[in-house]
Design a protein around this motif. Structure first.
Motif, PDB file in Angstrom:
ATOM      1  N   PHE A   1      36.786 -33.735  43.367  1.00  0.00           N
ATOM      2  CA  PHE A   1      36.236 -32.515  42.370  1.00  0.00           C
ATOM      3  C   PHE A   1      35.042 -32.013  43.222  1.00  0.00           C
ATOM      4  N   ASN A   2      34.495 -30.945  43.052  1.00  0.00           N
ATOM      5  CA  ASN A   2      33.480 -30.286  43.825  1.00  0.00           C
ATOM      6  C   ASN A   2      32.152 -31.025  43.326  1.00  0.00           C
ATOM      7  N   GLU A   3      31.414 -31.552  44.298  1.00  0.00           N
ATOM      8  CA  GLU A   3      30.423 -32.276  44.021  1.00  0.00           C
ATOM      9  C   GLU A   3      29.153 -31.577  43.507  1.00  0.00           C
ATOM     10  N   TYR A   4      29.025 -30.263  44.281  1.00  0.00           N
ATOM     11  CA  TYR A   4      27.910 -29.491  43.958  1.00  0.00           C
ATOM     12  C   TYR A   4      28.045 -28.884  42.556  1.00  0.00           C
ATOM     13  N   LEU A   5      29.176 -28.408  42.259  1.00  0.00           N
ATOM     14  CA  LEU A   5      29.143 -28.093  40.622  1.00  0.00           C
ATOM     15  C   LEU A   5      28.837 -29.085  39.557  1.00  0.00           C
ATOM     16  N   THR A   6      29.534 -30.283  39.985  1.00  0.00           N
ATOM     17  CA  THR A   6      29.179 -31.381  39.176  1.00  0.00           C
ATOM     18  C   THR A   6      27.877 -31.669  39.277  1.00  0.00           C
ATOM     19  N   GLU A   7      27.121 -31.747  40.237  1.00  0.00           N
ATOM     20  CA  GLU A   7      25.624 -32.058  40.639  1.00  0.00           C
ATOM     21  C   GLU A   7      24.796 -30.982  39.357  1.00  0.00           C
ATOM     22  N   ALA A   8      25.277 -29.751  39.561  1.00  0.00           N
ATOM     23  CA  ALA A   8      24.760 -28.802  38.954  1.00  0.00           C
ATOM     24  C   ALA A   8      24.693 -29.133  37.363  1.00  0.00           C
ATOM     25  N   VAL A   9      25.730 -29.052  36.976  1.00  0.00           N
ATOM     26  CA  VAL A   9      26.133 -29.449  35.541  1.00  0.00           C
ATOM     27  C   VAL A   9      25.296 -30.770  35.101  1.00  0.00           C
ATOM     28  N   ALA A  10      25.138 -31.930  35.879  1.00  0.00           N
ATOM     29  CA  ALA A  10      24.424 -32.894  35.584  1.00  0.00           C
ATOM     30  C   ALA A  10      23.097 -32.809  35.396  1.00  0.00           C
ATOM     31  N   LEU A  11      22.491 -32.116  36.263  1.00  0.00           N
ATOM     32  CA  LEU A  11      21.018 -31.851  36.439  1.00  0.00           C
ATOM     33  C   LEU A  11      20.735 -30.767  35.336  1.00  0.00           C
ATOM     34  N   ALA A  12      21.567 -30.134  34.681  1.00  0.00           N
ATOM     35  CA  ALA A  12      21.240 -29.171  33.864  1.00  0.00           C
ATOM     36  C   ALA A  12      21.481 -29.766  32.270  1.00  0.00           C
ATOM     37  N   HIS A  13      22.221 -30.892  32.237  1.00  0.00           N
ATOM     38  CA  HIS A  13      22.763 -31.079  30.948  1.00  0.00           C
ATOM     39  C   HIS A  13      21.826 -31.520  29.906  1.00  0.00           C
ATOM     40  N   ASP A  14      20.496 -31.930  30.173  1.00  0.00           N
ATOM     41  CA  ASP A  14      19.366 -32.066  29.356  1.00  0.00           C
ATOM     42  C   ASP A  14      18.292 -31.140  29.294  1.00  0.00           C
ATOM     43  N   LEU A  15      18.304 -30.008  30.024  1.00  0.00           N
ATOM     44  CA  LEU A  15      17.144 -28.995  29.962  1.00  0.00           C
ATOM     45  C   LEU A  15      16.885 -28.617  28.419  1.00  0.00           C
ATOM     46  N   GLY A  16      17.857 -28.491  27.455  1.00  0.00           N
ATOM     47  CA  GLY A  16      17.461 -27.911  26.324  1.00  0.00           C
ATOM     48  C   GLY A  16      16.824 -29.219  25.308  1.00  0.00           C
ATOM     49  N   HIS A  17      16.648 -30.279  25.726  1.00  0.00           N
ATOM     50  CA  HIS A  17      16.048 -31.340  24.908  1.00  0.00           C
ATOM     51  C   HIS A  17      14.505 -30.936  24.476  1.00  0.00           C
ATOM     52  N   THR A  18      14.282 -31.334  23.109  1.00  0.00           N
ATOM     53  CA  THR A  18      13.080 -31.058  22.617  1.00  0.00           C
ATOM     54  C   THR A  18      11.956 -32.264  22.967  1.00  0.00           C
ATOM     55  N   PRO A  19      10.703 -32.175  22.850  1.00  0.00           N
ATOM     56  CA  PRO A  19      10.009 -33.514  22.808  1.00  0.00           C
ATOM     57  C   PRO A  19      10.282 -34.516  21.948  1.00  0.00           C
ATOM     58  N   PHE A  20      10.297 -35.629  22.372  1.00  0.00           N
ATOM     59  CA  PHE A  20      10.359 -36.918  21.423  1.00  0.00           C
ATOM     60  C   PHE A  20      12.010 -37.285  21.439  1.00  0.00           C
ATOM     61  N   GLY A  21      12.627 -36.888  22.358  1.00  0.00           N
ATOM     62  CA  GLY A  21      14.244 -37.049  22.335  1.00  0.00           C
ATOM     63  C   GLY A  21      14.996 -36.708  21.094  1.00  0.00           C
ATOM     64  N   HIS A  22      15.967 -37.541  20.659  1.00  0.00           N
ATOM     65  CA  HIS A  22      16.638 -37.213  19.665  1.00  0.00           C
ATOM     66  C   HIS A  22      16.157 -37.123  18.353  1.00  0.00           C
ATOM     67  N   THR A  23      14.825 -37.627  18.299  1.00  0.00           N
ATOM     68  CA  THR A  23      14.067 -37.788  16.968  1.00  0.00           C
ATOM     69  C   THR A  23      13.509 -36.246  16.759  1.00  0.00           C
ATOM     70  N   GLY A  24      12.891 -35.539  17.890  1.00  0.00           N
ATOM     71  CA  GLY A  24      12.481 -34.139  17.984  1.00  0.00           C
ATOM     72  C   GLY A  24      13.404 -33.386  17.657  1.00  0.00           C
ATOM     73  N   GLU A  25      14.756 -33.545  18.368  1.00  0.00           N
ATOM     74  CA  GLU A  25      15.879 -32.707  18.188  1.00  0.00           C
ATOM     75  C   GLU A  25      16.266 -32.533  16.335  1.00  0.00           C
TER      76      GLU A  25
END
Length: 387
Positions: free
Chosen positions: A82-106
């Motif tokens: 697979f394309n490593e650059y695209l895979t890396e981009a998705v991996a690095l962005a996958h948690d950008l939307g998390h609130t403070p305090f992890g899933h508790t905050g969410e």
């Protein structure tokens, strides 16, 4: 060499806003770089997985977790073609939307946002990279490629749910449906293989590091986790090869073997599924009707046992539950405070507030602001405004 089913730069569906291409970086490399340089990515340094940010310097944060996920994802992507650059981009962005305090905050913010369209960290990640990051002259967001946006939105699979007014999207968080109306991400299908790799890398990383962090926190002992599948054989192999090894090294050697077992299982199982499907294109993987990148059934059952143990002994440990109650109160008290008095928001948020047409729009602005807080900033803000 990329496989025939990899996403290639030449076949990208492009960006919402047209740009001149770089002479020395592919579109997916540029996506990765924009994510790394974003404000939201830097904030992950002070957002935690399970423990609150100030509880210890050695526990994983969302930033260290994202880096670990990207490393595993690149390894798997490269081995499978697979394309490593695209895979890396998705991996690095996958948690950008998390609130403070992890899933508790969410959980706390989602409950508060229910009357206003709900809250979901994957949807919030999409909103961040398409709207809330405001640094470029010609557009809001990062203007990422369609493939990266698709991976962020649905790396865990199709995100449509039954119900809602639109059968194409179902009852989804507002942030997803709002952007999808402007730029169709085909939410009803599976993502491409690169995003599926990133999703499995996420599972591998957190299963491994939660064991490590739980041991470090003293929530359970090595003797207790030796009863778990995968983990027990890993410790046995280390004890056989290195009898009498110092405990911290012993633990590290065992858990890196647990890591290896999961990665190898994904590679063997996914190769088998890819050979059976024989996809001629990246779209063929999206249209397969089921994930192509996956664990074997027996390893998945083993991981469910590990997750059940971690849920009981770590995520629901008395000390963790006590902190969950404290930080939930922080979110529950900040949200109505800002909603009632938007002058408490920073000046750069006032323009959005002035454009808000109703309470729903206002609540979404407040939700975006709170979701972007780090653990430390949320605690400091709560203390400053509420004592």
């Amino acid at each position: 060499m990329l496989a025939t089913f990899a996403c290639t730069p030449a076949e990208t569906r492009g960006r919402l806003f047209a740009e001149d291409e770089s002479a020395f970086r592919s579109p997916f490399q540029r996506d990765r770089d924009r994510i790394i340089h974003s404000s939201a990515f830097r904030r992950l340094k002070h957002k935690t997985q399970v423990f609150v940010e100030h509880e210890g310097d050695y526990y994983r944060t969302r930033l260290t977790h994202s880096i670990e996920v990207a490393q595993v994802a690149r390894t798997i992507a490269g081995a499978l073609g697979f394309n490593e650059y695209l895979t890396e981009a998705v991996a690095l962005a996958h948690d950008l939307g998390h609130t403070p305090f992890g899933h508790t905050g969410e959980d706390a913010l989602d409950a508060l946002m229910k009357p206003y369209g709900g809250f979901d960290h994957n949807a919030q990640a999409l909103k961040i990279v398409t709207s809330l990051e405001r640094h470029y002259a010609e557009w809001d967001g990062l203007n990422l490629t369609w493939e990266t946006l698709e991976g962020i939105a649905k790396h865990n699979g199709p995100v449509t749910r039954p119900g809602g007014d639109d059968p194409a999207t179902g009852d989804l968080p507002f942030a997803l449906t709002d952007y999808n109306a402007r730029h169709d991400l085909e939410l009803h299908t599976h993502a491409g293989g690169e995003a599926q790799v990133a999703a499995l890398a996420d599972d591998i990383a957190y299963n491994n590091h939660d064991l490590h962090d739980g041991l470090r926190a003293g929530l359970f002992t090595v003797d207790e986790i030796r009863a778990l599948p995968i983990v027990g054989p890993a410790f046995a192999a280390v004890d056989t090869k290195y009898p009498g090894l110092e405990e911290s090294r012993r633990r590290h050697e065992a858990l890196r073997r647990v890591f290896g077992v999961m990665v190898e299982d994904v590679l063997v199982t996914s190769r088998r599924h890819l050979q059976a499907l024989n996809p001629a294109s990246a779209q063929a993987i999206r249209d397969a009707g089921a994930p192509v990148i996956r664990f074997s059934d027996h390893l998945w059952r083993d991981l469910q046992q590990i997750r059940a143990f971690l849920f009981a002994r770590m995520y629901r440990a008395p000390a963790v539950l006590e902190m969950r109650q404290r930080v939930t109160k922080v979110i529950e008290e900040l949200f109505p405070l800002f909603l009632a008095d938007t002058t408490l928001l920073p000046p750069e948020w006032r323009e959005d507030v002035a454009r808000a047409r109703d309470e729903i729009a206002l609540a979404r602005i407040v939700g975006d602001y709170i979701a972007g807080m780090t653990d430390r900033f949320a605690l400091e803000t709560h203390a400053r405004l509420l004592g």
